[in-house]
Design an enzyme around this catalytic site. Structure first.
Site, PDB file in Angstrom:
ATOM      1  N   ARG A 174       0.851  -1.190   0.000  1.00 10.76           N
ATOM      2  CA  ARG A 174       0.000   0.000   0.000  1.00 10.76           C
ATOM      3  C   ARG A 174       0.890   1.245   0.000  1.00 10.76           C
ATOM      4  NH1 ARG A 174      -2.526  -4.001   2.806  1.00 10.76           N
ATOM      5  NH2 ARG A 174      -4.795  -4.057   2.948  1.00 10.76           N
ATOM      6  N   HIS A 198      -0.242   3.306   4.760  1.00 15.02           N
ATOM      7  CA  HIS A 198      -0.809   2.255   5.620  1.00 15.02           C
ATOM      8  C   HIS A 198      -0.306   0.868   5.212  1.00 15.02           C
ATOM      9  CE1 HIS A 198      -3.860   4.895   7.592  1.00 15.02           C
ATOM     10  NE2 HIS A 198      -3.795   5.551   6.455  1.00 15.02           N
ATOM     11  N   ARG A 204      -8.619  -3.838  10.150  1.00 17.11           N
ATOM     12  CA  ARG A 204      -7.160  -3.738   9.928  1.00 17.11           C
ATOM     13  C   ARG A 204      -6.651  -2.431  10.522  1.00 17.11           C
ATOM     14  NH1 ARG A 204      -3.438  -1.776   6.122  1.00 17.11           N
ATOM     15  NH2 ARG A 204      -1.600  -3.089   5.882  1.00 17.11           N
ATOM     16  N   ASN A 227      -9.197   6.502  11.237  1.00 20.44           N
ATOM     17  CA  ASN A 227      -7.893   6.622  11.894  1.00 20.44           C
ATOM     18  C   ASN A 227      -8.090   6.706  13.404  1.00 20.44           C
ATOM     19  OD1 ASN A 227      -6.249   6.608   9.623  1.00 20.44           O
ATOM     20  ND2 ASN A 227      -6.177   8.839   9.450  1.00 20.44           N
ATOM     21  N   PHE A 246      -3.116  15.413  -0.999  1.00 19.10           N
ATOM     22  CA  PHE A 246      -2.692  14.148  -0.386  1.00 19.10           C
ATOM     23  C   PHE A 246      -1.366  13.617  -0.937  1.00 19.10           C
ATOM     24  CE2 PHE A 246      -3.198   9.505   0.609  1.00 19.10           C
ATOM     25  CZ  PHE A 246      -3.206   9.640   1.978  1.00 19.10           C
ATOM     26  N   ARG A 260     -11.233  10.728  -1.649  1.00 19.40           N
ATOM     27  CA  ARG A 260     -11.065   9.338  -1.205  1.00 19.40           C
ATOM     28  C   ARG A 260     -12.018   8.415  -1.967  1.00 19.40           C
ATOM     29  NH1 ARG A 260     -11.760   8.542   4.903  1.00 19.40           N
ATOM     30  NH2 ARG A 260     -10.448   6.730   4.575  1.00 19.40           N
ATOM     31  N   TYR A 302      -9.454   4.899  -3.453  1.00 14.53           N
ATOM     32  CA  TYR A 302      -9.288   3.542  -2.914  1.00 14.53           C
ATOM     33  C   TYR A 302      -9.553   2.474  -3.963  1.00 14.53           C
ATOM     34  CZ  TYR A 302      -8.739   5.685   1.661  1.00 14.53           C
ATOM     35  OH  TYR A 302      -8.280   6.430   2.711  1.00 14.53           O
ATOM     36  N   ARG A 307      -2.609  -2.434  -6.902  1.00 10.67           N
ATOM     37  CA  ARG A 307      -2.113  -3.251  -5.788  1.00 10.67           C
ATOM     38  C   ARG A 307      -2.544  -4.710  -5.940  1.00 10.67           C
ATOM     39  NH1 ARG A 307      -3.073  -4.601  -0.487  1.00 10.67           N
ATOM     40  NH2 ARG A 307      -5.259  -3.998  -0.484  1.00 10.67           N
TER      41      ARG A 307
HETATM   42 FE1  HDE Z   1      -6.487   6.799   3.095  1.00  8.18          FE
HETATM   43  N1  HDE Z   1      -5.717   5.663   1.585  1.00  8.18           N
HETATM   44  N2  HDE Z   1      -6.452   8.420   1.908  1.00  8.18           N
HETATM   45  N3  HDE Z   1      -7.093   7.983   4.646  1.00  8.18           N
HETATM   46  N4  HDE Z   1      -6.485   5.225   4.315  1.00  8.18           N
HETATM   47  C1  HDE Z   1      -5.415   4.366   1.653  1.00  8.18           C
HETATM   48  O1  HDE Z   1      -5.998   2.774   0.032  1.00  8.18           O
HETATM   49  C2  HDE Z   1      -6.307   8.395   0.572  1.00  8.18           C
HETATM   50  C3  HDE Z   1      -7.366   9.313   4.579  1.00  8.18           C
HETATM   51  C4  HDE Z   1      -6.942   5.177   5.596  1.00  8.18           C
HETATM   52  O2  HDE Z   1      -6.001  -1.099   6.125  1.00  8.18           O
HETATM   53  C5  HDE Z   1      -5.065   3.779   0.325  1.00  8.18           C
HETATM   54  O3  HDE Z   1      -6.162   0.530  -0.007  1.00  8.18           O
HETATM   55  C6  HDE Z   1      -6.491   9.711   0.022  1.00  8.18           C
HETATM   56  C7  HDE Z   1      -8.098   9.740   5.728  1.00  8.18           C
HETATM   57  C8  HDE Z   1      -6.731   3.861   6.152  1.00  8.18           C
HETATM   58  O4  HDE Z   1      -6.119  -1.349   3.944  1.00  8.18           O
HETATM   59  C9  HDE Z   1      -5.256   4.958  -0.633  1.00  8.18           C
HETATM   60  C10 HDE Z   1      -6.756  10.520   1.091  1.00  8.18           C
HETATM   61  C11 HDE Z   1      -8.259   8.624   6.487  1.00  8.18           C
HETATM   62  C12 HDE Z   1      -6.125   3.131   5.137  1.00  8.18           C
HETATM   63  C13 HDE Z   1      -5.670   6.054   0.294  1.00  8.18           C
HETATM   64  C14 HDE Z   1      -6.739   9.704   2.268  1.00  8.18           C
HETATM   65  C15 HDE Z   1      -7.622   7.536   5.799  1.00  8.18           C
HETATM   66  C16 HDE Z   1      -5.989   4.003   4.002  1.00  8.18           C
HETATM   67  C17 HDE Z   1      -3.740   3.053   0.287  1.00  8.18           C
HETATM   68  C18 HDE Z   1      -7.004  12.022   1.087  1.00  8.18           C
HETATM   69  C19 HDE Z   1      -8.949   8.508   7.845  1.00  8.18           C
HETATM   70  C20 HDE Z   1      -5.648   1.687   5.209  1.00  8.18           C
HETATM   71  C21 HDE Z   1      -4.057   1.580   0.257  1.00  8.18           C
HETATM   72  C22 HDE Z   1      -8.033  12.422   0.223  1.00  8.18           C
HETATM   73  C23 HDE Z   1     -10.372   8.738   7.736  1.00  8.18           C
HETATM   74  C24 HDE Z   1      -6.727   0.735   4.834  1.00  8.18           C
HETATM   75  C25 HDE Z   1      -5.493   1.520   0.091  1.00  8.18           C
HETATM   76  C26 HDE Z   1      -6.252  -0.684   4.991  1.00  8.18           C
HETATM   77  C27 HDE Z   1      -5.457   3.616   2.768  1.00  8.18           C
HETATM   78  C28 HDE Z   1      -5.971   7.268  -0.162  1.00  8.18           C
HETATM   79  C29 HDE Z   1      -6.914  10.233   3.553  1.00  8.18           C
HETATM   80  C30 HDE Z   1      -7.585   6.222   6.344  1.00  8.18           C
HETATM   81  C31 HDE Z   1      -4.059   5.309  -1.490  1.00  8.18           C
HETATM   82  C32 HDE Z   1      -6.397  10.076  -1.438  1.00  8.18           C
HETATM   83  C33 HDE Z   1      -8.633  11.150   6.006  1.00  8.18           C
HETATM   84  C34 HDE Z   1      -7.089   3.387   7.556  1.00  8.18           C
HETATM   85  O5  HDE Z   1      -6.265   4.694  -1.561  1.00  8.18           O
END
Ligand code: HDE
Length: 702
Positions: free
Chosen positions: A82, A85, A122, A158, A171, A368, A372, A379
């Site tokens: 990833r 994360h 996770r 988070n 981001f 977001r 994802y 991935r």
């Molecule tokens: Fe993520 N984030 N994120 N994030 N995020 C990913 O998706 C992204 C954000 C969070 O255990 C990715 O499958 C963008 C906030 C968790 O598999 C990706 C933005 C929050 C996890 C991605 C954010 C998160 C990810 C990388 C800003 C809290 C792990 C791998 C717009 C609410 C999930 C994947 C797991 C994972 C993108 C911001 C939480 C790249 C573009 C805010 C817990 O898609």
């Protein structure tokens, strides 16, 4: 060399025969088909020890499809990690609704009280790679996949309720800045470097989140002891498609607990898998981690009256303003069977929502919604990643006319692969149809205004909540925040970056800025110009860690350091007191074979002293004999064991015979230094907390 003759294939020596476990017999009874080792295509394998060669000492043959398949599969075992994360640990469990949100939402997961829904959760760090360590200062991901009756719901949150940026377009910049620097490839899993703080200083909207990350929330003791937040604002939609805004919360039953920074650093060396192991072992032991699930519900009118924009992910809603309703519980009760198949291949999508839950216009969330799904394509390599067992909707059937693609595992039947179709009337299966009444509906938000790239004026206040967060902390926690910022900025080599950050901190709190400037030994710079003047919001005690949850030994571990000649009765008394308070005990001894107690009995050890430093435990008891203690004072592992427990503010129980060791480690008397011969119970009570008052004695704080 004369004795090296070619022998029958697979029969070149007794070792190979023994490895095969067949006594070396070439033609023995056939194994039952279900026990046979086979190739990926089901061909039974006769020899898994030797490749096919032209003669016993000759070259390997290209013909060996068994070797080629095995090696080739191995060569491709890794998939891209990833981008954020990457390092995660996960578990299965269930969610149970205890209070219905009927009237607010039509989602069954939030209205059917008593219903248990399977989940997969996770946890992760953000910045480090998959092979990095568990305890760096970082945000922790808290991603929950609910396998609901109405499709999967992924609440991808988070352990910190706000985020660094307001708009998804920032981001990639944020992540590039925090990850290893582009030219040198370091540091791994750390925000304490130039590029991170350079961007943060230039992007004041991140200040609130930075306060959280620099607080003790950034260095949790256990994944079982973190809170969780949905962060973005979502909507709930009822039967009449009326909407309210909602924020989601997870509250750990074990309370919040953090490490000290020095402790986190040492744990990274002593046990890089500290959090992963802790989660796995707790679940394996039947000590199931549990969280309460809560919501803050806000109508559109109430949202308008808030002194910040509910669509701005750098803001939280203080729970003193909008209380959290606790409506359910999450229990993790089963470890994954296979790390790769489950923890690695799980794909969370914030777009996975059952009917009755909907998104808001939060521009971070909007980005977001694209990211994802997109990232899974590189991935996991295929649009069919939803067919992997861990991602498959389980609570309900899924059926549509999406077809084919890489790694298609379904075999759809029938002639119709489009909708609508009228083939059902010909006796064909016509396939599934849309369901306007039961299907997903989007909130009918009226849109107006020109297309624009403007950031709304209501997002301009970057400091009020950062100030509220800082001022809501206890004095100890404030000192930790200041010290953490000093530590991180001390790793920044560009002086201008350090100064810019202090200039921004002056808008948060003068005392904080002054402490940081002093800690860096620089003059206080002029305050930076804020986009909007910071307001003084009422402090929110719910933002603290200290005092928020009652002290508890539940889920915590106490180490008893023993030597030959130790008093077994005292060991048992302490063990009993700790276990009665819900904690567990590990026996640490100079040698893994254990010790011979004063009564001659052997006490087995759970860990050897050098490999079981006190940073891995929540409190320690020194139950040693005079002669054992005399040996320990000569061993730096023993001295470190005690000294670290002391400087990490832990309770230290001891017998009088441990006096020389306490002395050598520089331990001075305080409330948590207790003689366990007087009361094991008092020690267990002390072990449930940390001695914050000791801190100024052992560490210089900013
Ligand atoms: Fe993520 N984030 N994120 N994030 N995020 C990913 O998706 C992204 C954000 C969070 O255990 C990715 O499958 C963008 C906030 C968790 O598999 C990706 C933005 C929050 C996890 C991605 C954010 C998160 C990810 C990388 C800003 C809290 C792990 C791998 C717009 C609410 C999930 C994947 C797991 C994972 C993108 C911001 C939480 C790249 C573009 C805010 C817990 O898609």
């Amino acid at each position: 060399m004369a004795d090296r003759k070619d022998k029958a294939p697979g029969r070149e020596g007794p070792d190979a025969a023994a490895l095969r476990g067949n006594g070396g017999e070439l033609h023995q009874t056939e194994a039952a088909p279900e026990r046979r080792l086979t190739t990926n295509h089901g061909v039974p394998i006769g020899d898994n020890q030797n490749s096919l060669k032209g003669g016993a000492r000759g070259p390997s043959l290209l013909e060996d499809f068994i070797l080629r398949e095995k090696i080739q599969h191995f060569d491709h075992e890794r998939i891209p990690e990833r981008i954020v994360h990457a390092r995660g640990s996960a578990a299965h469990g269930f969610f149970e609704l205890t209070q219905s949100l009927d009237g607010f939402t039509r989602a069954k997961i939030l209205t059917e009280v008593g219903e248990k829904t399977e989940v997969f959760v996770r946890f992760s760090t953000v910045a480090g790679g998959a092979g990095s360590v568990d305890t760096p200062r970082d945000v922790r991901g808290f991603a929950v996949k609910f396998y609901t009756k109405e499709g999967n719901w992924d609440l991808v949150g988070n352990d910190i309720p706000v985020f660094f940026i307001q708009d998804a377009i920032k981001f990639p910049d944020l992540i590039h800045a925090v990850k290893m620097e582009a030219d040198r490839g370091y540091p791994q899993a750390a925000s304490a470097h130039d590029t991170f703080w350079d961007l943060i200083g230039l992007m004041p909207e991140s200040t609130h989140m930075v306060m959280w990350a620099m607080s003790d929330r950034g260095i949790p003791r256990s994944l079982r002891m973190i809170e969780g937040f949905g962060v973005n604002t979502f909507r709930l939609l009822n039967d009449r498609d009326e909407a309210v805004f909602v924020k989601f919360h997870w509250r750990p039953k074990l309370g919040l607990q953090s490490t000290c920074w020095d402790e986190a650093v040492k744990i990274a060396g002593a046990d890089p898998d500290y959090h992963r192991r802790d989660l796995y072992e707790a679940i394996a032991a039947g000590d199931f981690p549990e969280w309460e699930f809560g919501v803050q519900i806000v109508t559109a009118e109430e949202a308008d009256a808030l002194p910040f924009d509910i669509l701005d992910a750098t803001k939280l809603i203080p729970e003193e303003l909008v209380p959290i309703r606790f409506i359910g519980r999450l229990v993790l009760d089963r470890n994954p069977d296979n790390f790769f198949a489950e923890t690695e291949q799980v794909a969370f999508l914030p777009t996975n929502m059952p009917p009755g839950i909907d998104v808001s216009e939060d521009p971070l969330l909007q980005g977001r919604l694209f990211s994802y799904q997109d990232t899974q394509l590189s991935r996991l390599g295929t649009v069919n990643f939803h067919q992997l067992p861990i991602n498959r909707a389980k609570g309900c059937p899924f059926q549509n006319f999406q077809r084919d693609g890489h790694m298609q595992t379904a075999v759809p039947t029938g002639r119709a692969n489009y909708e609508p179709n009228s083939l059902a009337s010909e006796g064909e299966i016509g396939g599934p149809r849309e369901d306007p009444a039961g299907g997903f509906r989007t909130f009918g938000l009226a849109l107006d205004g020109p297309k624009t790239r403007l950031r709304p004026e209501s997002f301009a206040d970057h400091y009020s909540q950062a100030r509220m967060f800082y001022r809501s902390q206890t004095a100890i926690e404030q000192a930790h925040i200041a010290s953490a910022i000093v530590f991180e900025l001390s790793k920044v080599t560009l002086a201008a970056v350090r100064l810019r950050m202090i200039a921004n901190l002056r808008n948060v709190d003068e005392d904080l800025a002054t402490r940081v400037a002093k800690g860096l030994n620089v003059e206080l710079p002029e305050a930076s110009e804020p986009a909007a003047p910071p307001q003084d919001m009422a402090p929110s005690p719910a933002l603290r860690i200290i005092g928020k949850y009652p002290p508890s030994l539940k889920g915590r571990t106490v180490a008893i350091l023993v030597t030959d000649g130790a008093d077994g009765a005292i060991v048992e008394e302490v063990r009993h007191a700790v276990e009665s308070a819900g904690g567990s005990v590990k026996i640490v001894a100079p040698r893994i074979g254990g010790v011979t107690l004063a009564n001659g009995a052997l006490l087995p050890a759970d860990g050897q002293l050098a490999g079981s430093p006190s940073v891995l435990f929540d409190a320690v008891a020194l139950i040693v004999s005079e002669s054992g203690c005399a040996e320990l004072v000569k061993d730096s592992a023993a001295v470190d064991f005690v000294q670290d427990a002391f400087v990490h503010l832990k309770a230290i129980g001891h017998v009088p015979a441990a006096a020389a060791l306490l002395d050598k480690a520089g331990v001075t008397a305080d409330e948590l230094i207790l003689d366990v011969t007087k009361s094991g119970k008092d020690f267990a009570t002390a072990a449930a907390t940390r001695q914050w008052d000791r801190e100024p004695q052992v560490r210089s704080l900013a």
